[in-house]
Design a protein around this motif. Structure first.
Motif, PDB file in Angstrom:
ATOM      1  N   ASP A  74     -73.754   3.974  29.820  1.00 59.41           N
ATOM      2  CA  ASP A  74     -73.783   3.678  31.384  1.00 59.41           C
ATOM      3  C   ASP A  74     -73.636   2.357  31.582  1.00 59.41           C
ATOM      4  OD1 ASP A  74     -73.906   5.229  33.872  1.00 59.41           O
ATOM      5  OD2 ASP A  74     -75.608   3.852  34.167  1.00 59.41           O
ATOM      6  N   THR A  75     -74.446   1.508  30.923  1.00 61.19           N
ATOM      7  CA  THR A  75     -74.541  -0.046  31.061  1.00 61.19           C
ATOM      8  C   THR A  75     -74.576  -0.618  30.046  1.00 61.19           C
ATOM      9  OG1 THR A  75     -75.571  -1.565  32.810  1.00 61.19           O
ATOM     10  CG2 THR A  75     -76.909   0.118  31.575  1.00 61.19           C
ATOM     11  N   THR A  76     -74.291  -2.184  29.963  1.00 53.20           N
ATOM     12  CA  THR A  76     -74.118  -2.831  28.494  1.00 53.20           C
ATOM     13  C   THR A  76     -74.892  -4.027  29.047  1.00 53.20           C
ATOM     14  OG1 THR A  76     -71.926  -2.097  27.997  1.00 53.20           O
ATOM     15  CG2 THR A  76     -72.646  -4.308  27.301  1.00 53.20           C
ATOM     16  N   LEU A  77     -75.880  -4.696  28.204  1.00 54.85           N
ATOM     17  CA  LEU A  77     -76.429  -6.006  28.164  1.00 54.85           C
ATOM     18  C   LEU A  77     -75.859  -6.743  27.208  1.00 54.85           C
ATOM     19  CD1 LEU A  77     -80.158  -5.227  29.013  1.00 54.85           C
ATOM     20  CD2 LEU A  77     -78.584  -5.824  30.710  1.00 54.85           C
ATOM     21  N   LEU A  78     -75.047  -7.726  27.654  1.00 62.90           N
ATOM     22  CA  LEU A  78     -74.546  -8.703  26.702  1.00 62.90           C
ATOM     23  C   LEU A  78     -75.486 -10.041  26.674  1.00 62.90           C
ATOM     24  CD1 LEU A  78     -72.492  -9.882  24.736  1.00 62.90           C
ATOM     25  CD2 LEU A  78     -70.840 -10.459  27.044  1.00 62.90           C
ATOM     26  N   ILE A  79     -75.944 -10.038  25.601  1.00 65.97           N
ATOM     27  CA  ILE A  79     -77.179 -10.997  25.411  1.00 65.97           C
ATOM     28  C   ILE A  79     -76.537 -12.388  24.419  1.00 65.97           C
ATOM     29  CG2 ILE A  79     -79.536 -11.321  24.307  1.00 65.97           C
ATOM     30  CD1 ILE A  79     -79.586  -8.003  24.047  1.00 65.97           C
ATOM     31  N   LEU A  80     -76.643 -13.533  25.015  1.00 66.08           N
ATOM     32  CA  LEU A  80     -76.290 -14.695  24.541  1.00 66.08           C
ATOM     33  C   LEU A  80     -77.371 -15.572  23.858  1.00 66.08           C
ATOM     34  CD1 LEU A  80     -73.732 -14.975  27.513  1.00 66.08           C
ATOM     35  CD2 LEU A  80     -73.512 -13.867  25.253  1.00 66.08           C
ATOM     36  N   PRO A  81     -78.155 -15.275  23.074  1.00 63.42           N
ATOM     37  CA  PRO A  81     -79.262 -16.199  22.669  1.00 63.42           C
ATOM     38  C   PRO A  81     -79.012 -17.654  22.352  1.00 63.42           C
ATOM     39  CG  PRO A  81     -78.945 -14.515  20.911  1.00 63.42           C
ATOM     40  CD  PRO A  81     -77.877 -14.292  21.969  1.00 63.42           C
ATOM     41  N   GLU A  82     -77.797 -17.928  22.183  1.00 62.96           N
ATOM     42  CA  GLU A  82     -77.655 -19.300  21.404  1.00 62.96           C
ATOM     43  C   GLU A  82     -76.780 -20.033  22.485  1.00 62.96           C
ATOM     44  OE1 GLU A  82     -79.243 -20.294  18.771  1.00 62.96           O
ATOM     45  OE2 GLU A  82     -79.789 -18.313  18.590  1.00 62.96           O
ATOM     46  N   ALA A  83     -76.289 -19.300  23.552  1.00 67.74           N
ATOM     47  CA  ALA A  83     -75.592 -20.228  24.379  1.00 67.74           C
ATOM     48  C   ALA A  83     -75.989 -20.332  25.939  1.00 67.74           C
ATOM     49  CB  ALA A  83     -74.099 -19.433  24.555  1.00 67.74           C
ATOM     50  N   LEU A  84     -75.643 -21.388  26.691  1.00 62.95           N
ATOM     51  CA  LEU A  84     -75.833 -21.479  28.026  1.00 62.95           C
ATOM     52  C   LEU A  84     -77.385 -21.612  28.312  1.00 62.95           C
ATOM     53  CD1 LEU A  84     -72.769 -18.865  28.824  1.00 62.95           C
ATOM     54  CD2 LEU A  84     -72.772 -21.377  29.042  1.00 62.95           C
ATOM     55  N   SER A  85     -77.889 -22.250  27.460  1.00 62.78           N
ATOM     56  CA  SER A  85     -79.340 -22.404  27.845  1.00 62.78           C
ATOM     57  C   SER A  85     -79.807 -23.212  28.998  1.00 62.78           C
ATOM     58  CB  SER A  85     -80.125 -23.051  26.585  1.00 62.78           C
ATOM     59  OG  SER A  85     -79.363 -24.347  26.216  1.00 62.78           O
ATOM     60  N   ASP A  86     -78.580 -23.879  29.502  1.00 63.18           N
ATOM     61  CA  ASP A  86     -79.088 -24.761  30.876  1.00 63.18           C
ATOM     62  C   ASP A  86     -78.622 -23.720  31.914  1.00 63.18           C
ATOM     63  OD1 ASP A  86     -79.159 -27.645  32.103  1.00 63.18           O
ATOM     64  OD2 ASP A  86     -77.314 -26.500  33.211  1.00 63.18           O
ATOM     65  N   PHE A  87     -79.325 -23.569  32.986  1.00 65.75           N
ATOM     66  CA  PHE A  87     -78.922 -22.346  34.120  1.00 65.75           C
ATOM     67  C   PHE A  87     -77.655 -22.830  34.693  1.00 65.75           C
ATOM     68  CE2 PHE A  87     -79.638 -20.717  38.273  1.00 65.75           C
ATOM     69  CZ  PHE A  87     -79.332 -19.688  38.239  1.00 65.75           C
ATOM     70  N   LEU A  88     -77.699 -23.929  35.104  1.00 67.98           N
ATOM     71  CA  LEU A  88     -76.548 -24.657  35.649  1.00 67.98           C
ATOM     72  C   LEU A  88     -75.121 -24.351  34.778  1.00 67.98           C
ATOM     73  CD1 LEU A  88     -77.609 -27.758  37.466  1.00 67.98           C
ATOM     74  CD2 LEU A  88     -77.437 -25.629  38.394  1.00 67.98           C
ATOM     75  N   ASP A  89     -75.177 -24.585  33.485  1.00 68.88           N
ATOM     76  CA  ASP A  89     -74.010 -24.215  32.814  1.00 68.88           C
ATOM     77  C   ASP A  89     -73.766 -22.482  32.800  1.00 68.88           C
ATOM     78  OD1 ASP A  89     -73.642 -26.806  32.156  1.00 68.88           O
ATOM     79  OD2 ASP A  89     -74.745 -26.636  30.333  1.00 68.88           O
ATOM     80  N   PHE A  90     -74.714 -21.746  32.783  1.00 70.45           N
ATOM     81  CA  PHE A  90     -74.894 -20.537  32.714  1.00 70.45           C
ATOM     82  C   PHE A  90     -74.223 -19.964  34.095  1.00 70.45           C
ATOM     83  CE2 PHE A  90     -76.811 -16.379  33.651  1.00 70.45           C
ATOM     84  CZ  PHE A  90     -76.466 -15.473  32.976  1.00 70.45           C
ATOM     85  N   ASN A  91     -74.658 -20.554  35.040  1.00 72.42           N
ATOM     86  CA  ASN A  91     -74.078 -20.168  36.372  1.00 72.42           C
ATOM     87  C   ASN A  91     -72.860 -20.637  36.693  1.00 72.42           C
ATOM     88  OD1 ASN A  91     -75.170 -18.956  38.870  1.00 72.42           O
ATOM     89  ND2 ASN A  91     -75.415 -21.062  39.819  1.00 72.42           N
ATOM     90  N   ASP A  92     -72.126 -21.818  35.961  1.00 69.18           N
ATOM     91  CA  ASP A  92     -70.801 -21.929  35.887  1.00 69.18           C
ATOM     92  C   ASP A  92     -70.067 -20.919  35.076  1.00 69.18           C
ATOM     93  OD1 ASP A  92     -71.296 -24.220  37.562  1.00 69.18           O
ATOM     94  OD2 ASP A  92     -70.970 -25.640  35.689  1.00 69.18           O
ATOM     95  N   PHE A  93     -70.499 -20.433  34.202  1.00 73.71           N
ATOM     96  CA  PHE A  93     -69.925 -19.384  33.218  1.00 73.71           C
ATOM     97  C   PHE A  93     -69.673 -18.176  33.845  1.00 73.71           C
ATOM     98  CE2 PHE A  93     -70.253 -15.970  30.111  1.00 73.71           C
ATOM     99  CZ  PHE A  93     -69.137 -16.544  29.361  1.00 73.71           C
ATOM    100  N   LEU A  94     -70.822 -17.729  34.785  1.00 78.64           N
ATOM    101  CA  LEU A  94     -70.661 -16.494  35.649  1.00 78.64           C
ATOM    102  C   LEU A  94     -69.033 -16.457  36.439  1.00 78.64           C
ATOM    103  CD1 LEU A  94     -74.320 -16.232  36.899  1.00 78.64           C
ATOM    104  CD2 LEU A  94     -73.302 -15.128  34.947  1.00 78.64           C
ATOM    105  N   GLY A  95     -68.882 -17.890  37.011  1.00 82.28           N
ATOM    106  CA  GLY A  95     -67.621 -17.840  37.684  1.00 82.28           C
ATOM    107  C   GLY A  95     -66.469 -17.411  36.746  1.00 82.28           C
ATOM    108  N   GLN A  96     -66.523 -17.756  35.419  1.00 82.49           N
ATOM    109  CA  GLN A  96     -65.563 -17.565  34.338  1.00 82.49           C
ATOM    110  C   GLN A  96     -65.459 -16.101  34.111  1.00 82.49           C
ATOM    111  OE1 GLN A  96     -66.845 -20.463  31.620  1.00 82.49           O
ATOM    112  NE2 GLN A  96     -64.798 -21.264  31.572  1.00 82.49           N
ATOM    113  N   ALA A  97     -66.686 -15.425  34.029  1.00 83.82           N
ATOM    114  CA  ALA A  97     -66.914 -14.197  33.744  1.00 83.82           C
ATOM    115  C   ALA A  97     -66.169 -13.386  34.905  1.00 83.82           C
ATOM    116  CB  ALA A  97     -68.260 -13.832  33.579  1.00 83.82           C
TER     117      ALA A  97
END
Length: 190
Positions: A74-97
């Motif tokens: 029904d749903t998927t959790l894509l876990i990225l333990p080695e990437a995007l540890s900086d929240f601002l980088d992660f937030n930017d990545f969400l735009g690409q997602a």
């Protein structure tokens, strides 16, 4: 057990503990328990660190989810333990997602929610307990079916109040209570 398999097992155990103790245990998402106990939550760990590789994995998981029988996945959790540890980088990545979602023409069918160990709402201080409603042990993309959300909202008509109720729950719990849940990431012994 190889170091990679041990690390993957630890990431999955940490994520399950967070789901069981915080997301389900505190009822932060009233829709999570049903799919979790039916084993309909697909967990994927990607140790990549390059955005392009992560986006390729995201694309594959979005396509797999849309093609899967909802009764099985029904749903998927894509876990990225080695990437995007900086929240601002992660937030930017969400735009690409979100761009990948749009390019696949899956807007309206799937959506992407996010969790991060350093999650911070705009206008808040990093240590404010309200931020912990969206904190997970690792940077995580939650791939959701719109139809599942619609069904859940029918059962829980006050869905728009979840956010406020979650903040109240965490304010009652406090930082000590959150720490006692032990839902942070654990490192695999070397």
């Amino acid at each position: 057990m190889s170091a990679v398999l041990a690390r993957q097992a630890q990431v999955l155990a940490d994520t399950r503990r967070w789901l069981e103790r915080a997301v389900i245990g505190l009822n932060l998402c009233p829709f999570a328990k049903s799919v979790y106990v039916k084993n309909q939550v697909h967990l994927v760990v990607d140790f990549s660190t390059e955005s392009e590789t992560l986006l390729n994995t995201l694309e594959a998981e979005l396509q797999a989810l849309v093609q899967a029988d909802p009764a099985q996945r029904d749903t998927t959790l894509l876990i990225l333990p080695e990437a995007l540890s900086d929240f601002l980088d992660f937030n930017d990545f969400l735009g690409q997602a979100d761009e990948v979602l749009a390019r696949l023409d899956l807007d309206g069918e799937l959506q992407i929610a996010s969790f991060h160990p350093q999650f911070q709402f705009a206008g808040t201080q990093p240590d404010e307990i309200s931020n912990f409603t969206n904190r997970g042990p690792y940077p995580t993309l939650h791939l959701l079916r719109e139809a599942s959300i619609d069904r859940a909202v029918e059962v829980f008509p006050e869905a728009d109040m979840i956010y406020e109720r979650n903040i109240e729950t965490l304010e009652r719990l406090g930082h000590e209570g959150w720490a006692a849940l032990d839902v942070e990431a654990h490192r695999t012994p070397s």
